[in-house]
Enzyme design. Structure first.
Site, PDB file in Angstrom:
ATOM      1  CD  GLU A  51      -2.711   8.040  -4.387  1.00  0.00           C
ATOM      2  OE1 GLU A  51      -2.813   9.186  -3.609  1.00  0.00           O
ATOM      3  OE2 GLU A  51      -3.012   7.025  -4.290  1.00  0.00           O
ATOM      4  CE  LYS A  99      -3.752   2.700   0.476  1.00  0.00           C
ATOM      5  NZ  LYS A  99      -3.092   3.769   1.116  1.00  0.00           N
TER       6      LYS A  99
END
Length: 457
Positions: free
Chosen positions: A190, A183
């Site tokens: 991102e 993550k």
């Protein structure tokens, strides 16, 4: 299926509604009673209140749960996670119970907690992506560990998560706290993709003189093909927004960019592991640069404004460059995950990892199939590679800032063209006698190969 959830902030509240909508009975707790009341009101309006129980303390929550218990934590990372875990021990959790940290915790904390609580309960980790909308209707869920408690709740998470081509975007990606590491890297990618899109906007807006609405139309046309992605779609929408006076929304927003830490952790861990992810690191530094006026070194980092140049850009070439750079951002992240998996013996499955990213999460994109094909596929993309090289050159010639675009071109050039490392090796040995390695594999010093003038040394 019974499950408890601690922490009813934006993500917790929406995940709670998702859980009960999928048929789970939920016992929920938050130290703020108002958010519990708000959740109950939402559940009542949706006709799902019979599966929701709001409790006022953790002891009540523990007593209501059948054993072995399954408890999800959606509280801010750091000390609060340990505080809640300690409170749960005092409240009566048992060794067979599983507690899953679903927040954005540092994976190193997850490893420490697994050891700390190993005789108290099963501690597991899971990264969740998708924001409030994803949590409510189907997020990407990156779980880890081999705890027996997963067997009870895994089938339900497969239903709660987003799905892509009838496959769930929930997976146990690897051992230990690898779910939080995955993550973390997801967030690093991102950062890079967001900055890359912003740089393409910068080139089109200030390099070619297009309006935000015109750039929005270009992004929208790209989204209709294989470049379709969540981040590109929302960027197109943002750039199309105007006030009632016809002012572009983006022109009203301050230039400073915030961050919550996962991008920084990605950069730090990449450096610690010795794995190059220059595009991801450049994106973190780009955010820092927007905040230089607030740093202790503000005066030393403030320079006079400079003029910039206009440039002609071929839109088809720019599209290919953006596609190629995006692929390389993902591949850098995957290389970091693979390297960490080897170092920590996590046995992370990259195919499962990519499956969790195909829907529900912030970095979902139609071209993830291309990312999955790996280095050999990227090596075959000669035109897009040339487009990236040309576009980067034109962009930098404007005098504008393109940190991720430049870092990505440097990344692929360093790995695919003659490098300059041999001179740096020689420099290190010249002043520090660190040694050099020759093409034959021999390790020696410069003085073993040539005679060096003592005056120069």
């Amino acid at each position: 299926m019974q499950v408890a959830l601690v922490g009813l902030g934006v993500m917790g509240k929406n995940l709670a509604l998702n859980l009960i909508e999928k048929g789970m009975t939920l016992v929920a707790y938050d130290k703020n009673p108002e958010v519990g009341a708000e959740l109950l009101s939402c559940a009542q309006s949706l006709g799902m209140a019979e599966r929701l129980h709001i409790v006022s303390d953790l002891g009540d929550m523990i007593r209501r749960l059948e054993t072995p218990r399954s408890i999800l934590l959606l509280v801010p990372a750091g000390e609060l996670v340990d505080k809640v875990c300690s409170d749960l021990v005092e409240a009566g959790v048992e060794k067979e119970d599983i507690i899953v940290d679903c927040g954005n915790s540092n994976y190193k904390d997850g490893i420490a907690r697994k050891l700390k609580y190993q005789n108290k309960f099963e501690f597991a980790t899971m990264g969740i992506s998708g924001g409030a909308e994803g949590a409510r209707h189907g997020p990407a869920m990156m779980a880890s560990g081999s705890e027996g408690g997963w067997e009870r709740i895994e089938p339900w998470f497969e239903k709660v998560a987003a799905s892509y081509n009838n496959e769930s975007c929930f997976a146990r990606v690897g051992q230990s706290a690898s779910g939080h590491f995955v993550k973390m890297v997801h967030n690093g990618i991102e950062y890079a993709l967001m900055q890359l899109i912003a740089e393409v906007y910068q080139l089109l807006r200030h390099g070619t003189g297009r309006s935000p609405k015109e750039v929005a139309e270009i992004f929208e046309s790209w989204s209709e093909g294989n470049l379709n992605s969540y981040l590109l779609a929302i960027s197109s929408h943002i750039l199309s927004l105007e006030t009632e006076q016809g002012e572009s929304l983006v022109d009203l927003i301050d230039n400073k960019v915030g961050a919550k830490g996962t991008g920084l952790w990605t950069a730090q861990n990449a450096l610690e592991l010795g794995i190059a992810v220059p595009s991801l690191v450049a994106a973190v530094q780009a955010r820092h640069l927007t905040n230089t006026i607030d740093t202790p070194a503000a005066k030393e980092m403030t320079y006079a404004a400079k003029s910039t140049e206009s440039v002609e850009v071929d839109l088809d070439e720019l599209k290919q460059a953006f596609y190629f750079a995006s692929l390389l951002c993902y591949r850098q992240g995957l290389a970091l995950i693979k390297g960490a998996s080897r170092a920590h013996q996590w046995k992370v499955d990259l195919n499962k990892t990519l499956q969790t990213w195909r829907a529900g999460c912030i970095i979902r994109a139609d071209y993830l199939d291309d990312v999955a094909q790996g280095v050999e596929f990227i090596d075959s993309l000669e035109e897009p590679a040339l487009a990236l090289r040309r576009t980067t050159g034109k962009a930098i010639a404007t005098g504008l800032s393109f940190p991720v675009l430049a870092a990505t071109q440097t990344y692929i050039a360093t790995l695919s063209t003659p490098s300059n490392g041999h001179l740096v090796q020689a420099q290190r040995d010249y002043f520090g006698e660190h040694g050099i390695k020759t093409h034959s594999g021999e390790t020696c010093h410069l003085t073993d190969l040539v005679e060096i003038d003592a005056k120069v040394r």
